[in-house]
Design an enzyme around this catalytic site. Structure first.
Site, PDB file in Angstrom:
ATOM      1  N   MET A  98     144.317  35.317 -32.010  1.00 34.13           N
ATOM      2  CA  MET A  98     144.411  35.352 -30.550  1.00 34.13           C
ATOM      3  C   MET A  98     143.353  34.458 -29.919  1.00 34.13           C
ATOM      4  SD  MET A  98     146.279  36.375 -28.158  1.00 34.13           S
ATOM      5  CE  MET A  98     147.219  37.908 -28.148  1.00 34.13           C
ATOM      6  N   LYS A 148     119.714  70.939 -33.555  1.00 33.66           N
ATOM      7  CA  LYS A 148     119.737  71.601 -34.860  1.00 33.66           C
ATOM      8  C   LYS A 148     119.307  73.066 -34.777  1.00 33.66           C
ATOM      9  CE  LYS A 148     118.740  70.502 -39.674  1.00 33.66           C
ATOM     10  NZ  LYS A 148     118.037  69.571 -40.580  1.00 33.66           N
ATOM     11  N   PHE A 163     112.853  61.418 -36.246  1.00 30.72           N
ATOM     12  CA  PHE A 163     113.764  60.719 -37.144  1.00 30.72           C
ATOM     13  C   PHE A 163     115.223  60.972 -36.735  1.00 30.72           C
ATOM     14  CE2 PHE A 163     116.294  60.702 -41.144  1.00 30.72           C
ATOM     15  CZ  PHE A 163     116.223  59.336 -41.374  1.00 30.72           C
ATOM     16  N   GLN A 164     115.969  59.919 -36.594  1.00 34.25           N
ATOM     17  CA  GLN A 164     117.387  59.964 -36.198  1.00 34.25           C
ATOM     18  C   GLN A 164     117.609  60.662 -34.854  1.00 34.25           C
ATOM     19  OE1 GLN A 164     119.710  61.274 -39.672  1.00 34.25           O
ATOM     20  NE2 GLN A 164     119.851  59.132 -40.316  1.00 34.25           N
ATOM     21  N   GLU A 183     131.480  56.421 -39.248  1.00 39.29           N
ATOM     22  CA  GLU A 183     131.732  57.286 -38.090  1.00 39.29           C
ATOM     23  C   GLU A 183     132.681  56.658 -37.075  1.00 39.29           C
ATOM     24  OE1 GLU A 183     128.693  56.710 -39.334  1.00 39.29           O
ATOM     25  OE2 GLU A 183     127.664  58.621 -39.662  1.00 39.29           O
TER      26      GLU A 183
END
Lengths: 571, 182
Positions: free
Chosen positions: A479, A166, A116-117, A54
């Site tokens: 760097m 949802k 969940f999630q 993602e």
């Protein structure tokens, strides 16, 4: 007659289409499945690019937005899907990139139960978005999408998060799309104050040694032409910020180069010599100003910006002009006198010449020794006729990539400026190619940053994306190593890399590649890369001791410039 | 120079605004001395009144950052002399202790306080005023032991003769009408 009722998911898709979206970057998951199910019916109109992580979706959307000027769109699931977008959202906020992220969320009835999630996505994203909103009802979907696009793309652009419960995806509502063009508490089109325009013109007319600082606000406002007209009419030398780089062609005689810690010597030194600083669409970042106590104290300052919260935030200015840069700069130009500033312009010659002989020539045209980063970059720029979209990762590759590329058209630099996100490069290059399919996209990336989002090679393979990956391998985190050498007594703590065979790795993804170590191979390898029909990984092996110069170390003034390890530019 | 500033923000009635505003203070390590949120004179518009100690440059930055939030209509900062302000304090004191001291009537008169409830066990006193006054009464009552003490955030109204928010809303309404006509 009653309107047809659609599911929230379908309303979302139709709303995106109504906003002119044709490409989205995303990754499915439980709480967003209804939306992906609906997308299945709209494949011809809405192209979904399945990334491999993602974070990659957000950087790709940023690359897409930055190159095209359109709003980038990301669709992910709840919980980890949403939290993986955080880095990209923060990056887009810092770099004013228009982006709408839609994340799935648990049904409203389960919110707050640690389902969940489930994560508090709105809570997490509030400080790093322009607007963050939870959609809990199908009736609100079209309204929220319209508002999201309006907010993301207008004024000072930025990211918007839509947390999409949802139940709202599956419930039905009537659909009617009305684009948003007004929010009572938000005015992205402030009227330009005539008085301040008149004052700005007076200050410019009175100045003997004006210096223009050009930031990304010029590109975001579409004011490239207007800024050149101002420069040419009043004979004002201009310097750009990192994100403002391609808003003026590199070849323009009044373009004095890049500001900042690793910018060009002349504009940095002249910042403390000018009598008027004219800053346009830039935010006086600490990487640009160095120590504030000694920053351009001798100069009067005018600040043009569309975001009033930037005025006097870091640097106190004598005059601020609020508004869109295209309008305000045009208005000021109409009032400034035509003039020549020969003597002032000549003052840039010495620092320019010294940088050329002591820094640039050494970097770009070495006669012996290992390949140098600047050499590789400048050769790629030459073979692409300075026309490529230059995407970089973060670190030495970034500074070398932007310093030694030349730009002939706007929207040609895509780099993580404010946040400095390693791993930005590869997915941003993928997004840039989707945003500008006709242009050559060249990514300059280090062996550290490439391995942060390496999985996006899978996206390149899956969609046959044509990006030219120029991997500058030095087997160290260059760097940080540079700072360790200069400021930490060469204690090289945790900056060594043990690398895989990158060419073999690319080959595993069906990407052609080649590793070069010798100077004699460089031209031919670049030509091969550019002529190859498809993605290509060119690994150029450079010395780990290499450093980026010039450099203004932290804690020093803007006119304190190291030309190499031992020499400071003499004022 | 650091001093107490009153920062007010008028916002649309959207979820999470308090959070959006408070993180602006957190990020700059500014302590919120008091906070009150209420309805305003404008239908549907909420008013936040926050006090904090900072210098004027910081107050300006904070106001700019608050105003930058999409759902905030306008934000302002004020020095003490720019506003009329009040806070309400409630005190719960032991009734027998108060009666024994015989000081209740004098204190109520002196502070212009009110007795809200007198119970055989406790007495609840209310005082409206500035912090110095509510604090002073607390100290006087505490000689007899204050059982509970609570103070509201500051509420304030400007002394300005111009209502800036109304002007802003008028200009926005004008903009809306123009957009609709297009």
């Amino acid at each position: 007659m009653a309107k047809e009722k659609l599911t929230g998911s379908e309303i979302l898709i139709k709303s995106l289409l109504a906003e002119g979206v044709d490409t989205v970057f995303g990754y499915p998951g439980g709480a967003i499945t209804p939306v992906f199910d609906c997308m299945y019916d709209y494949q011809d109109e809405l192209k979904h690019i399945l990334v491999r992580h993602e974070q990659g979706a957000t950087h790709a959307a940023q690359g897409y937005a930055r190159v095209s000027g359109k709003t980038g769109v990301v669709i992910v699931t709840s919980g980890p899907g949403a939290t993986n977008t955080i880095t990209g959202i923060a990056d887009a906020m810092m770099d004013s990139t228009p982006m709408v992220v839609i994340a799935g969320q648990m049904p409203s009835s389960m919110l707050g139960t640690d389902a969940f999630q489930e994560t508090d996505v709105v809570g997490i994203t509030l400080p790093i978005t322009k607007w963050s909103y939870q959609i809990r009802r199908a009736e609100d979907v079209a309204w929220a999408v319209a508002r999201a696009f309006y907010i993301a793309s207008t004024g000072r652009p930025g990211p918007v998060m839509l947390d999409f419960a949802k139940n709202a995806q599956t419930e039905v509502a009537e659909f009617e799309y009305k684009k948003c063009n007004y929010i009572r508490s938000y005015n992205p089109y402030p009227n330009i104050n005539e008085e301040s325009v008149r004052k700005a013109a007076e200050m410019i007319n009175a100045a003997k040694k004006p210096l223009l600082l050009v930031g990304q606000g010029v590109t975001l406002g579409g004011a490239e032409q207007e800024i050149i007209e101002l420069m040419e009419k009043a004979d004002i030398p201009a310097a750009t910020t990192l994100l403002g780089l391609s808003s003026i062609p590199s070849s323009h005689p009044l373009n004095m180069g890049m500001l900042g810690m690793h910018g060009n010597v002349a504009p940095n030194v002249m910042t403390n010599e000018c009598d008027l600083l004219i800053a346009v669409g830039m935010r006086f970042d600490d990487r640009v100003t160095a120590v504030l106590d000694s920053y351009a104290k001798q100069a009067k300052k005018i600040h043009f910006d569309i975001d009033p919260s930037e005025f006097n935030k870091n640097v106190a200015v004598d005059l601020s002009v609020l508004g869109n840069s295209k309008e305000s700069i045009a208005a000021v130009t109409a009032l400034v006198e035509k003039r020549e500033n020969k003597e002032w312009l000549q003052m840039f010659d010495r620092p320019k010449a010294e940088e050329k002989s002591k820094v640039i020539d050494v970097e770009v045209a070495p006669e012996s020794g290992p390949l140098k980063m600047g050499e590789v970059v400048s050769r790629v720029s030459k073979y692409t006729n300075d026309n490529a979209v230059v995407v970089t990762d973060v670190g030495q590759n970034q500074m070398m990539g932007v310093r030694y590329s030349k730009y002939s058209q706007p929207r040609s630099v895509i780099t993580s400026g404010g946040l400095g996100t390693m791993g930005f490069g590869l997915p941003a290059a993928v997004g840039a190619k989707f945003g500008a399919p006709a242009r050559t996209v060249c990514l300059f990336v280090g062996d550290g940053g490439l391995q942060m989002t390496l999985q996006e090679l899978g996206t390149i393979k899956a969609y046959g994306v044509n990006v030219k990956i120029i991997l500058l391998t030095n087997t160290v985190l260059g760097m940080v190593r540079q700072w360790q050498e200069l400021f930490f007594e060469k204690r090289f703590s945790e900056t060594n890399l043990s690398n895989p065979d990158f060419v073999a790795l690319a080959a595993a993804y069906g990407i052609k590649g080649r590793r070069i170590e010798k100077r004699e191979e460089l031209d031919e390898a670049i030509e091969e890369m550019l002529q190859h029909d498809g993605s290509y990984l060119l690994e150029a092996v450079v010395a780990k001791e290499e450093m980026v110069f010039p450099m203004t170390p932290t804690g020093k003034s803007v006119n304190y410039v190291m030309l190499n390890r031992d020499e400071i530019y003499k004022l | 120079m650091e001093k107490l500033y009153t920062i007010t923000a008028l916002s649309e009635n959207e979820v999470g605004l308090l959070n959006q505003i408070s993180i602006i203070f957190t990020r700059r390590k500014l302590n919120i001395e008091s906070l009150s949120v209420s309805a305003s004179a404008i239908n549907g518009v909420h008013k936040f009144v926050i006090t904090t100690v900072c210098d004027e440059a910081m107050a300006i930055k904070v106001v700019n950052q608050i105003e930058k939030r999409i759902d905030v209509i306008r934000a302002f900062y004020y020095a003490e002399e720019d506003i009329v302000y009040q806070e309400v304090a409630l005190y719960k004191v032991s009734t027998p202790a108060l009666l024994e001291a015989g000081d209740l009537e004098r204190l109520v008169r002196k502070y212009n306080a009110r007795i809200l409830e007198m119970h055989p066990v406790y007495t609840i006193i209310e005082k409206t005023g500035h912090t110095e006054e509510t604090q002073s009464l607390f100290q006087d009552l505490d000689k007899y032991g204050v059982l509970q003490f609570v103070k509201s955030g500051r509420v304030s109204i400007t002394k300005s003769t111009i209502e800036h928010v109304d002007k802003y809303l008028e200009s926005q309404e004008q903009r809306r009408i123009e957009l609709e006509e297009k």
